[in-house]
Design a protein around this motif. Sequence first.
Motif, PDB file in Angstrom:
ATOM      1  N   ASP A  34       0.775  -1.189  -0.115  1.00  0.00           N
ATOM      2  CA  ASP A  34      -0.036  -0.125   0.044  1.00  0.00           C
ATOM      3  C   ASP A  34       0.818   1.221   0.082  1.00  0.00           C
ATOM      4  O   ASP A  34       0.400   2.385  -0.510  1.00  0.00           O
ATOM      5  CB  ASP A  34      -1.038   0.127   1.126  1.00  0.00           C
ATOM      6  N   TYR A  35       1.993   1.177   0.517  1.00  0.00           N
ATOM      7  CA  TYR A  35       2.821   2.419   0.485  1.00  0.00           C
ATOM      8  C   TYR A  35       4.168   2.157   0.052  1.00  0.00           C
ATOM      9  O   TYR A  35       5.220   2.784   0.258  1.00  0.00           O
ATOM     10  CB  TYR A  35       3.057   2.509   2.192  1.00  0.00           C
ATOM     11  N   GLY A  36       4.315   1.229  -1.029  1.00  0.00           N
ATOM     12  CA  GLY A  36       5.281   0.773  -1.741  1.00  0.00           C
ATOM     13  C   GLY A  36       5.596   1.695  -3.105  1.00  0.00           C
ATOM     14  O   GLY A  36       4.982   2.731  -3.224  1.00  0.00           O
ATOM     15  N   MET A  37       6.702   1.366  -3.875  1.00  0.00           N
ATOM     16  CA  MET A  37       7.168   2.188  -4.850  1.00  0.00           C
ATOM     17  C   MET A  37       5.991   2.240  -5.857  1.00  0.00           C
ATOM     18  O   MET A  37       5.984   3.425  -6.393  1.00  0.00           O
ATOM     19  CB  MET A  37       8.276   1.581  -5.510  1.00  0.00           C
ATOM     20  N   PHE A  38       5.329   1.211  -6.280  1.00  0.00           N
ATOM     21  CA  PHE A  38       4.304   1.290  -7.207  1.00  0.00           C
ATOM     22  C   PHE A  38       3.269   2.305  -6.882  1.00  0.00           C
ATOM     23  O   PHE A  38       2.610   2.939  -7.590  1.00  0.00           O
ATOM     24  CB  PHE A  38       3.741   0.166  -7.506  1.00  0.00           C
ATOM     25  N   ALA A  39       2.810   2.059  -5.473  1.00  0.00           N
ATOM     26  CA  ALA A  39       1.886   3.089  -5.016  1.00  0.00           C
ATOM     27  C   ALA A  39       2.214   4.691  -4.908  1.00  0.00           C
ATOM     28  O   ALA A  39       1.464   5.585  -5.473  1.00  0.00           O
ATOM     29  CB  ALA A  39       1.345   2.646  -3.729  1.00  0.00           C
ATOM     30  N   ARG A  40       3.463   4.691  -4.680  1.00  0.00           N
ATOM     31  CA  ARG A  40       4.022   6.227  -4.797  1.00  0.00           C
ATOM     32  C   ARG A  40       3.969   6.549  -6.206  1.00  0.00           C
ATOM     33  O   ARG A  40       3.667   7.788  -6.448  1.00  0.00           O
ATOM     34  CB  ARG A  40       5.455   6.054  -4.458  1.00  0.00           C
ATOM     35  N   VAL A  41       4.395   5.841  -7.114  1.00  0.00           N
ATOM     36  CA  VAL A  41       4.442   6.362  -8.456  1.00  0.00           C
ATOM     37  C   VAL A  41       2.930   6.676  -8.935  1.00  0.00           C
ATOM     38  O   VAL A  41       2.596   7.656  -9.376  1.00  0.00           O
ATOM     39  CB  VAL A  41       4.965   5.400  -9.295  1.00  0.00           C
ATOM     40  N   ALA A  42       1.956   5.847  -8.502  1.00  0.00           N
ATOM     41  CA  ALA A  42       0.432   6.034  -8.813  1.00  0.00           C
ATOM     42  C   ALA A  42       0.113   7.440  -8.200  1.00  0.00           C
ATOM     43  O   ALA A  42      -0.783   8.288  -8.910  1.00  0.00           O
ATOM     44  CB  ALA A  42      -0.380   4.989  -8.495  1.00  0.00           C
ATOM     45  N   ILE A  43       0.454   7.558  -6.817  1.00  0.00           N
ATOM     46  CA  ILE A  43      -0.017   8.745  -6.220  1.00  0.00           C
ATOM     47  C   ILE A  43       0.646  10.090  -6.905  1.00  0.00           C
ATOM     48  O   ILE A  43       0.118  11.016  -7.072  1.00  0.00           O
ATOM     49  CB  ILE A  43       0.411   8.697  -4.832  1.00  0.00           C
ATOM     50  N   ASN A  44       1.895   9.931  -7.144  1.00  0.00           N
ATOM     51  CA  ASN A  44       2.305  11.223  -8.032  1.00  0.00           C
ATOM     52  C   ASN A  44       1.926  11.291  -9.459  1.00  0.00           C
ATOM     53  O   ASN A  44       1.720  12.500  -9.729  1.00  0.00           O
ATOM     54  CB  ASN A  44       4.124  10.991  -8.165  1.00  0.00           C
ATOM     55  N   ALA A  45       1.497  10.576 -10.211  1.00  0.00           N
ATOM     56  CA  ALA A  45       0.834  10.557 -11.266  1.00  0.00           C
ATOM     57  C   ALA A  45      -0.626  11.186 -11.203  1.00  0.00           C
ATOM     58  O   ALA A  45      -0.980  12.295 -11.812  1.00  0.00           O
ATOM     59  CB  ALA A  45       0.754   9.437 -11.895  1.00  0.00           C
ATOM     60  N   GLU A  46      -1.225  10.584 -10.160  1.00  0.00           N
ATOM     61  CA  GLU A  46      -2.396  11.316  -9.784  1.00  0.00           C
ATOM     62  C   GLU A  46      -2.426  13.012  -9.331  1.00  0.00           C
ATOM     63  O   GLU A  46      -3.171  13.810  -9.584  1.00  0.00           O
ATOM     64  CB  GLU A  46      -3.314  10.514  -8.516  1.00  0.00           C
TER      65      GLU A  46
END
Length: 100
Positions: A34-46
Amino acid sequence: MSAVHTQRGFGGLVYLAFVGTLGVYFTFAAVQGDYGMFARVAINAEAETLKAERDRLQAELAEMQNLTHRLSDDFLDLDLLDQQTRDVLGYMRSDEIAIR
């Protein structure tokens, strides 16, 4: 002198397996959790998408504020008033021809 033979039990092997399993789990969680690298990338894109929408809405708000100011009692733009009258009410002067 007698040779003392120490027999290694399964305790060391169990410990290594446990530590290895924890390492794999935490690595997986750091990448895909939930707080991993892929989630971080998705949050930055959003966040970038929302910033673009915010900027668009701010520009739209500034345009509406400008039009409102131009139609206010303090400052009346007759050309804008004429355009709004034509667009909203469908009025036209007697010497004009409407082409649709």
